[in-house]
Write a protein that holds these residues in place. Structure first.
Motif, PDB file in Angstrom:
ATOM      1  N   MET A   1       0.843  -1.199   0.000  1.00  0.00           N
ATOM      2  CA  MET A   1       0.000   0.000   0.000  1.00  0.00           C
ATOM      3  C   MET A   1       0.876   1.245   0.000  1.00  0.00           C
ATOM      4  N   THR A   2       0.578   2.178  -0.884  1.00  0.00           N
ATOM      5  CA  THR A   2       1.322   3.431  -0.944  1.00  0.00           C
ATOM      6  C   THR A   2       0.905   4.341   0.198  1.00  0.00           C
ATOM      7  N   ALA A   3       1.902   4.919   0.879  1.00  0.00           N
ATOM      8  CA  ALA A   3       1.606   5.790   2.006  1.00  0.00           C
ATOM      9  C   ALA A   3       0.900   7.052   1.530  1.00  0.00           C
ATOM     10  N   ALA A   4      -0.040   7.541   2.351  1.00  0.00           N
ATOM     11  CA  ALA A   4      -0.749   8.768   2.015  1.00  0.00           C
ATOM     12  C   ALA A   4       0.146   9.987   2.190  1.00  0.00           C
ATOM     13  N   HIS A   5       1.148   9.884   3.062  1.00  0.00           N
ATOM     14  CA  HIS A   5       2.089  10.971   3.316  1.00  0.00           C
ATOM     15  C   HIS A   5       3.501  10.421   3.217  1.00  0.00           C
ATOM     16  N   PRO A   6       4.490  11.281   2.965  1.00  0.00           N
ATOM     17  CA  PRO A   6       5.873  10.797   2.911  1.00  0.00           C
ATOM     18  C   PRO A   6       6.350  10.326   4.270  1.00  0.00           C
ATOM     19  N   ASP A   7       7.472   9.592   4.252  1.00  0.00           N
ATOM     20  CA  ASP A   7       8.062   9.129   5.502  1.00  0.00           C
ATOM     21  C   ASP A   7       8.415  10.300   6.402  1.00  0.00           C
ATOM     22  N   PHE A   8       8.424  10.044   7.721  1.00  0.00           N
ATOM     23  CA  PHE A   8       9.003  11.009   8.646  1.00  0.00           C
ATOM     24  C   PHE A   8      10.509  11.092   8.395  1.00  0.00           C
ATOM     25  N   PRO A   9      11.175  12.163   8.822  1.00  0.00           N
ATOM     26  CA  PRO A   9      12.617  12.291   8.577  1.00  0.00           C
ATOM     27  C   PRO A   9      13.383  11.046   9.001  1.00  0.00           C
ATOM     28  N   GLY A  10      14.215  10.549   8.096  1.00  0.00           N
ATOM     29  CA  GLY A  10      15.007   9.370   8.399  1.00  0.00           C
ATOM     30  C   GLY A  10      14.203   8.100   8.518  1.00  0.00           C
ATOM     31  N   ALA A  11      12.934   8.133   8.116  1.00  0.00           N
ATOM     32  CA  ALA A  11      12.042   6.978   8.229  1.00  0.00           C
ATOM     33  C   ALA A  11      11.946   6.475   9.660  1.00  0.00           C
ATOM     34  N   VAL A  12      11.797   7.409  10.608  1.00  0.00           N
ATOM     35  CA  VAL A  12      11.560   7.024  12.001  1.00  0.00           C
ATOM     36  C   VAL A  12      10.057   6.813  12.198  1.00  0.00           C
ATOM     37  N   GLY A  13       9.692   6.347  13.390  1.00  0.00           N
ATOM     38  CA  GLY A  13       8.297   6.282  13.788  1.00  0.00           C
ATOM     39  C   GLY A  13       8.072   7.219  14.960  1.00  0.00           C
ATOM     40  N   LEU A  14       6.853   7.725  15.099  1.00  0.00           N
ATOM     41  CA  LEU A  14       6.523   8.673  16.164  1.00  0.00           C
ATOM     42  C   LEU A  14       5.213   8.283  16.837  1.00  0.00           C
ATOM     43  N   SER A  15       5.198   8.380  18.164  1.00  0.00           N
ATOM     44  CA  SER A  15       3.952   8.192  18.925  1.00  0.00           C
ATOM     45  C   SER A  15       3.968   9.084  20.152  1.00  0.00           C
ATOM     46  N   GLN A  16       2.783   9.502  20.562  1.00  0.00           N
ATOM     47  CA  GLN A  16       2.610  10.112  21.880  1.00  0.00           C
ATOM     48  C   GLN A  16       2.331   8.991  22.879  1.00  0.00           C
ATOM     49  N   LEU A  17       2.940   9.084  24.053  1.00  0.00           N
ATOM     50  CA  LEU A  17       2.758   8.071  25.083  1.00  0.00           C
ATOM     51  C   LEU A  17       2.382   8.722  26.405  1.00  0.00           C
ATOM     52  N   GLN A  18       1.253   8.332  26.948  1.00  0.00           N
ATOM     53  CA  GLN A  18       0.842   8.696  28.298  1.00  0.00           C
ATOM     54  C   GLN A  18       0.988   7.434  29.143  1.00  0.00           C
ATOM     55  N   VAL A  19       2.033   7.395  29.972  1.00  0.00           N
ATOM     56  CA  VAL A  19       2.371   6.167  30.690  1.00  0.00           C
ATOM     57  C   VAL A  19       1.242   5.800  31.647  1.00  0.00           C
ATOM     58  N   TYR A  20       0.928   4.519  31.688  1.00  0.00           N
ATOM     59  CA  TYR A  20      -0.173   4.051  32.520  1.00  0.00           C
ATOM     60  C   TYR A  20       0.001   4.501  33.972  1.00  0.00           C
ATOM     61  N   PRO A  21      -1.075   4.968  34.601  1.00  0.00           N
ATOM     62  CA  PRO A  21      -1.024   5.342  36.019  1.00  0.00           C
ATOM     63  C   PRO A  21      -1.358   4.176  36.939  1.00  0.00           C
ATOM     64  N   TRP A  22      -1.514   2.995  36.394  1.00  0.00           N
ATOM     65  CA  TRP A  22      -1.993   1.848  37.154  1.00  0.00           C
ATOM     66  C   TRP A  22      -0.944   1.360  38.149  1.00  0.00           C
ATOM     67  N   ALA A  23      -1.373   1.103  39.379  1.00  0.00           N
ATOM     68  CA  ALA A  23      -0.480   0.612  40.424  1.00  0.00           C
ATOM     69  C   ALA A  23       0.007  -0.798  40.093  1.00  0.00           C
ATOM     70  N   THR A  24       1.220  -1.092  40.551  1.00  0.00           N
ATOM     71  CA  THR A  24       1.835  -2.395  40.299  1.00  0.00           C
ATOM     72  C   THR A  24       2.106  -3.114  41.621  1.00  0.00           C
ATOM     73  N   ALA A  25       2.431  -4.389  41.523  1.00  0.00           N
ATOM     74  CA  ALA A  25       2.667  -5.197  42.720  1.00  0.00           C
ATOM     75  C   ALA A  25       3.879  -4.728  43.512  1.00  0.00           C
ATOM     76  N   ASP A  26       4.813  -4.024  42.863  1.00  0.00           N
ATOM     77  CA  ASP A  26       6.017  -3.544  43.566  1.00  0.00           C
ATOM     78  C   ASP A  26       5.876  -2.084  43.998  1.00  0.00           C
ATOM     79  N   ASP A  27       4.625  -1.636  44.163  1.00  0.00           N
ATOM     80  CA  ASP A  27       4.333  -0.284  44.670  1.00  0.00           C
ATOM     81  C   ASP A  27       4.800   0.828  43.740  1.00  0.00           C
ATOM     82  N   GLU A  28       4.804   0.561  42.435  1.00  0.00           N
ATOM     83  CA  GLU A  28       5.077   1.576  41.437  1.00  0.00           C
ATOM     84  C   GLU A  28       3.818   1.770  40.593  1.00  0.00           C
TER      85      GLU A  28
END
Length: 248
Positions: A1-28
């Motif tokens: 499939m042909t991309a609708a837009h050109p590659d990002f610079p250097g053909a990298v990938g980009l995402s926004q990340l909101q790290v989970y706020p969920w508590a873990t078993a080790d109190d993090e």
């Protein structure tokens, strides 16, 4: 499939990340420890605060994450994002975003690192066929249990668990390697080759490629996905399709 837009610079990938706020078993609080096998990854911290816990051949370490910080790591680094307060980052990924397109294996206990059992443990889809935060938490907790054992062994001077995990991860991704090779060939390699052709052209006083420049804009993706480390808004599916990303 042909991309609708050109590659990002250097053909990298980009995402926004909101790290989970969920508590873990080790109190993090945070997401699932995992490793990439062919791609480096970079966190650019936008807001909040947290830590990046890693395990690789350098050993076990924890790096602070504060606004403006940039932390990056190569393939073979097991990593876990810890959220100490509304941690948000922009993730920059090698090879056209392969880390979010299959180049990632979570640190499940060894019995789950088989072609038969891993897909079920890794899935966030519930019995109704919809992405589920409960399933995302379950796989996170399973990966944390495996990671805790790997770090315990390392602190005791035994790196065999880490090495065994790397080998098991490599076996799991074997069926995808030819596809990955095509992604690298058509993305990062093609981008580098284009730059070399442009340099050669400039040596000959040929500036024709400068007259082909375009400006491309993508709005913040409206659809939020359940990633390994947190809630994701991925730009690559939008770039390729010209629309909203689908759940992967």
């Amino acid at each position: 499939m042909t991309a609708a837009h050109p590659d990002f610079p250097g053909a990298v990938g980009l995402s926004q990340l909101q790290v989970y706020p969920w508590a873990t078993a080790d109190d993090e609080h945070g997401g699932s420890p995992h490793m990439h096998l062919t791609c480096s990854e970079c966190y650019v911290v936008v807001s909040g605060r947290g830590r990046l816990e890693t395990l690789n051949q350098e050993g076990h370490r924890v790096s602070d994450l504060r606004p403006g910080d940039v932390v990056w790591f190569g393939p073979g680094t097991i990593h876990r994002a810890i959220n100490d307060g509304d941690l948000r980052v922009v993730v920059v990924m090698q090879n056209s975003g392969l880390p979010e397109a299959g180049d990632a294996v979570m640190t499940f206990p060894p019995e789950h690192l088989t072609p038969e059992r891993y897909p079920l443990a890794a899935s966030v889809v519930d019995s109704a066929g919809a992405p589920s935060q409960e399933r995302a938490r379950e796989r996170r907790d399973l990966a944390l249990g495996g990671f805790a054992e790997l770090t315990r062994q390392w602190r005791c001077g035994d790196r065999s668990g880490y090495e065994d995990f790397c080998r098991a991860a490599a076996r799991l991704v074997q069926p995808r390697l030819e596809t990955w090779a095509g992604t690298v060939h058509d993305g990062a390699l093609a981008a580098a080759q284009t730059s070399l052709r442009q340099i050669d052209a400039l040596k000959s006083d040929d500036v024709s490629h400068l007259f082909e420049a375009v400006v491309t804009r993508i709005e913040q993706p409206s659809q939020q996905m359940l990633g390994m480390c947190g809630f994701l808004r991925a730009y690559d599916p939008v770039r390729r399709a010209g629309g909203s990303p689908a759940h992967g």
